[in-house]
Design an enzyme around this catalytic site. Structure first.
Site, PDB file in Angstrom:
ATOM      1  N   ARG A 105     -26.736  27.671  23.124  1.00 35.43           N
ATOM      2  CA  ARG A 105     -27.105  27.254  24.632  1.00 35.43           C
ATOM      3  C   ARG A 105     -26.511  28.685  25.320  1.00 35.43           C
ATOM      4  NH1 ARG A 105     -27.739  22.893  21.719  1.00 35.43           N
ATOM      5  NH2 ARG A 105     -26.081  23.882  20.737  1.00 35.43           N
ATOM      6  N   THR A 106     -25.172  28.877  25.270  1.00 36.05           N
ATOM      7  CA  THR A 106     -24.348  29.693  26.235  1.00 36.05           C
ATOM      8  C   THR A 106     -25.059  30.935  26.131  1.00 36.05           C
ATOM      9  OG1 THR A 106     -22.500  28.471  25.609  1.00 36.05           O
ATOM     10  CG2 THR A 106     -22.009  30.606  27.012  1.00 36.05           C
ATOM     11  N   LYS A 145     -15.699  47.354  12.573  1.00 36.07           N
ATOM     12  CA  LYS A 145     -15.037  48.458  12.107  1.00 36.07           C
ATOM     13  C   LYS A 145     -13.801  48.667  12.608  1.00 36.07           C
ATOM     14  CE  LYS A 145     -19.299  51.185  12.625  1.00 36.07           C
ATOM     15  NZ  LYS A 145     -19.997  52.166  13.524  1.00 36.07           N
ATOM     16  N   ARG A 187     -17.904  35.978  24.318  1.00 32.52           N
ATOM     17  CA  ARG A 187     -17.286  34.941  23.672  1.00 32.52           C
ATOM     18  C   ARG A 187     -16.640  35.321  22.439  1.00 32.52           C
ATOM     19  NH1 ARG A 187     -20.506  29.731  21.702  1.00 32.52           N
ATOM     20  NH2 ARG A 187     -19.943  29.043  23.794  1.00 32.52           N
ATOM     21  N   HIS A 229     -13.778  27.595  28.724  1.00 30.56           N
ATOM     22  CA  HIS A 229     -15.106  28.031  28.885  1.00 30.56           C
ATOM     23  C   HIS A 229     -15.534  27.323  30.246  1.00 30.56           C
ATOM     24  CE1 HIS A 229     -19.165  28.236  27.611  1.00 30.56           C
ATOM     25  NE2 HIS A 229     -19.286  27.418  26.649  1.00 30.56           N
TER      26      HIS A 229
HETATM   27  C1  NCD Z   1     -19.375  24.510  23.239  1.00 29.22           C
HETATM   28  C2  NCD Z   1     -18.148  25.613  22.894  1.00 29.22           C
HETATM   29  O1  NCD Z   1     -18.686  26.665  22.164  1.00 29.22           O
HETATM   30  O2  NCD Z   1     -17.208  25.774  23.277  1.00 29.22           O
HETATM   31  N1  NCD Z   1     -20.579  24.753  23.185  1.00 29.22           N
HETATM   32  C3  NCD Z   1     -21.062  25.301  24.199  1.00 29.22           C
HETATM   33  O3  NCD Z   1     -20.870  26.281  24.715  1.00 29.22           O
HETATM   34  N2  NCD Z   1     -22.047  24.417  24.862  1.00 29.22           N
HETATM   35  C4  NCD Z   1     -18.846  23.346  22.372  1.00 29.22           C
HETATM   36  C5  NCD Z   1     -18.914  23.175  20.755  1.00 29.22           C
HETATM   37  O4  NCD Z   1     -18.952  24.224  20.167  1.00 29.22           O
HETATM   38  O5  NCD Z   1     -18.340  22.257  20.520  1.00 29.22           O
END
Ligand code: NCD
Length: 309
Positions: free
Chosen positions: A58-59, A87, A108, A136
């Site tokens: 999703r993100t 690397k 991320r 997040h």
């Molecule tokens: C979450 C995350 O990556 O922190 N997912 C997201 O971004 N929608 C929640 C999760 O992974 O449980």
């Protein structure tokens, strides 16, 4: 509000109530502007880089969708294994490099503080899409936008957060935003996965009412909203501990039947077993609407950090 132009988005605590109002309004305007259109032209010529050193559906896809719906372009690094991180390149060097290509980056990474490291090294805005068990913030903003749309207001909220409150970065960011609206909070988790002490004491210091309990039904019956989360298996060093705590909190049709009131159910997704698929047709089940709202929130954030809104 202080403009977001040129700013990084790193932590839930960086926003004021006024900022959130403006971000919600901007997202809602994009949602209206996009009706009946494939895309807009506001960010034509701009490039977003997405750097994902941890899994994401999703993100990453919603940021990329948001950028393209605004007429911009995307370059993407979808895994650590396929990048020079494999690397031994540092996050700082990667961020300096990507600053030479793109106008904004989303990162991320499994380590807490990594997005801040990237932001300190980069010469373009950096957006934290999850730094380990840290923060997040864009998820928290889309959660708030969803709550606003589902309820029509952010006032007088009681929220139950359920599951892995220790390792869940989405709840760590969301409580910061909810605290601005003086929400009452129920933290429901196994003892092993309680909300970190520094977060609860910081919230209590701001006057937020918090009830910690292991009883999901009691909390749900006192709440407007249940924010369900996945047990973050990847953060456990001892998998026998994971086996011990998994499957403890499950929302299924039987739970809904026993619930005394209608509640809104949110989940950042992905789910494992904590919400049964049969719950998806319950009118309060808002988690796929929540997914859609992520695109509009991320359109707003990209336009704002690039100084176009
Ligand atoms: C979450 C995350 O990556 O922190 N997912 C997201 O971004 N929608 C929640 C999760 O992974 O449980």
């Amino acid at each position: 509000m202080a403009s977001l132009k040129g700013k990084d988005i790193l932590h839930g605590n960086q926003f004021s109530k006024k900022d959130i109002d403006v971000i919600i309004k901007t997202a809602s305007n994009f949602e209206k502007e996009l009706k009946g259109k494939d895309s807009l032209t506001l960010l034509r010529g701009k490039i977003l880089a997405t750097l994902f050193f941890e899994p994401s559906t999703r993100t990453r896809l919603s940021f990329e969708t948001a950028m393209q719906r605004l007429g911009g372009g995307v370059v993407s690094m979808a895994s650590a294994e396929s990048s020079s991180a494999a690397k031994g390149e540092t996050v700082a060097d990667t961020a300096k490099t990507v600053s030479q290509y793109a106008d904004v980056m989303v990162i991320r990474h499994p380590r807490i503080g990594s997005a801040k490291e990237a932001a300190d090294a980069a010469s373009i805005p950096v957006i934290n899409a999850g730094d380990g068990a840290g923060q997040h913030p864009t998820q928290a903003l889309l959660d708030i936008y969803t709550i606003y749309k589902e309820r029509g207001s952010l006032k007088n909220l009681t929220v139950s957060m359920v599951g892995d409150l220790k390792n869940g970065r989405t709840v760590h960011a969301l409580v910061e935003l909810l605290s601005l609206f003086e929400a009452r909070l129920y933290f429901v988790s196994p003892d092993l996965l309680r909300m970190p002490e520094e977060i609860t004491s910081h919230l209590k210091g701001k006057g937020i009412e918090i009830v910690e309990t292991e009883d999901m039904m009691e909390a749900a019956n006192a709440s407007d909203l249940i924010y369900m989360t996945r047990i973050q298996k990847e953060r456990f060093t001892d998998l026998s501990e994971y086996e011990r705590v998994k499957g403890q909190y499950i929302i299924n049709e039987d739970f809904l039947k026993r619930l005394k009131k209608k509640v809104i159910i949110l989940h950042p997704l992905p789910r494992v077993d904590e919400i049964a698929p049969g719950v998806d047709s319950y009118p309060g089940a808002a988690y796929f609407r929540q997914v859609r709202n992520g695109v509009f929130i991320r359109m707003a954030l990209l336009a704002m950090v690039l100084g176009k809104r």
